[in-house]
Design a protein around this motif. Structure first.
Motif, PDB file in Angstrom:
ATOM      1  N   PHE A 164       0.792  -1.309   0.005  1.00  0.00           N
ATOM      2  CA  PHE A 164       0.083   0.095   0.131  1.00  0.00           C
ATOM      3  C   PHE A 164       0.942   1.451   0.127  1.00  0.00           C
ATOM      4  O   PHE A 164       0.446   2.425  -0.621  1.00  0.00           O
ATOM      5  N   ARG A 167       2.258   1.945  -3.426  1.00  0.00           N
ATOM      6  CA  ARG A 167       1.242   2.322  -4.543  1.00  0.00           C
ATOM      7  C   ARG A 167       0.898   3.820  -4.314  1.00  0.00           C
ATOM      8  O   ARG A 167       0.596   4.590  -5.153  1.00  0.00           O
ATOM      9  N   THR A 168       0.974   4.225  -2.913  1.00  0.00           N
ATOM     10  CA  THR A 168       0.671   5.570  -2.784  1.00  0.00           C
ATOM     11  C   THR A 168       1.701   6.665  -2.981  1.00  0.00           C
ATOM     12  O   THR A 168       1.664   7.198  -3.768  1.00  0.00           O
ATOM     13  N   ASP A 173      -2.532   3.964  -6.547  1.00  0.00           N
ATOM     14  CA  ASP A 173      -3.294   3.499  -5.259  1.00  0.00           C
ATOM     15  C   ASP A 173      -4.824   3.473  -5.939  1.00  0.00           C
ATOM     16  O   ASP A 173      -5.657   4.197  -5.059  1.00  0.00           O
TER      17      ASP A 173
END
Length: 307
Positions: A164, A167-168, A173
């Motif tokens: 996560f 992805r950010t 994301d």
């Protein structure tokens, strides 16, 4: 925020269902189930993106590939991180690691809360701090009883949070990023399905297997879409804390497939359930506070109409 909470709970319920669903896919191995899941999730997700009008998210990442070389590294790494988790999720209940993976899911929200606090500067309410404390005590007890961490537990609790965060960092994301994750898993998925027993079983007497495999793709796509949408709508720490819904469901599934909780392990689960109770109470109080101004406005409108 309520929409994000509901989507997170829906994703947990669907993932819990998938955990049990794998036991119906005999004679497929964990690798074959993973392969079929990926092969069918991508087209279902593509249809959803077209239907919802979000296909532009895929096009935007494709356009960025011509400008940002780092994406050529970030996207395969992101796909690998998610692919390992999805494979482990299906492999574990078939190889006696359901409880170890459940422990990993118990530890993962705490890791995400720490990342949310120190990296994203999230703030926690008093209710959430109490939930974190209870969860921490439960996890410490579980690790002490287990005598350490299994490799499956560590893979879950460390791998998913970094997925996560990555992805950010690269602004993937969203559902478009998830679509590329699925796309890059296809070669491995094709290998697993081509070298397994699934085709032979479907050509034989197992007439229900094709239908079960198709339903696997539908359930998988729905769970992943709900999970990614909730991650966009919630603060990182709260999203992490809501991750405790899933391991509770996985424990129930572990019971159904024949695994048990030893007496010495009960304090861990009681602490986790108490933590979830605090989060539930916070949610109910929040909804009540939000509903009061709306109810007052309705009464005022009704009084004016009556007069």
């Amino acid at each position: 925020m309520l929409k994000g909470v509901l989507l997170s709970i829906l994703a947990s319920v669907l993932f819990g269902g998938l955990y049990f669903y794998t036991t119906w896919l005999d004679p497929l191995s964990g690798e074959e189930i993973y392969g079929w899941r990926m092969l069918l999730t991508l087209p279902v997700m593509s249809l959803f993106l077209f239907w919802s009008g979000d296909w532009g998210l895929v096009r935007s990442i494709a356009a960025r590939l011509n400008k940002d070389w780092k994406l050529w590294v970030a996207l395969p790494v992101s796909s690998l991180l998610l692919g390992i988790q999805l494979w482990l999720f299906l492999w574990a209940p078939l190889h006696g690691h359901a409880m170890n993976v459940s422990l990993g899911y118990f530890m993962m929200p705490l890791v995400m809360v720490l990342i949310g606090h120190f990296y994203y500067k999230d703030t926690l309410s008093h209710w959430q701090k109490g939930a974190v404390l209870l969860a921490f005590l439960g996890v410490v007890h579980a690790v002490f009883q287990a005598g350490g961490f299994s490799w499956t537990s560590l893979l879950v609790c460390l791998g998913y949070p970094y997925y996560f965060v990555l992805r950010t960092q690269f602004k993937t994301d969203h559902l478009g990023g998830l679509w590329f994750d699925m796309l890059l898993m296809l070669p491995v998925a094709l290998y697993f399905t081509a070298t397994g027993q699934g085709f032979d079983a479907m050509l034989g007497m197992n007439t229900s297997l094709p239908l079960l495999i198709i339903l696997l793709g539908l359930l998988s796509a729905s769970a992943l879409v709900a999970y990614i949408l909730s991650s966009k709508l919630l603060p990182f720490s709260l999203f992490g804390l809501l991750g405790y819904v899933e391991p509770v469901l996985l424990v129930l599934v572990a019971f159904l497939i024949g695994e048990n909780i030893a007496e010495k392990e009960w304090p861990t689960y009681i602490a986790i359930w108490l933590a979830l109770t605090l989060l539930t109470l916070e949610g109910l109080f929040t909804l009540n506070r939000q509903a009061q101004p709306y109810a007052l406005k309705e009464r005022i409108t009704a009084d004016r109409s009556g007069s």
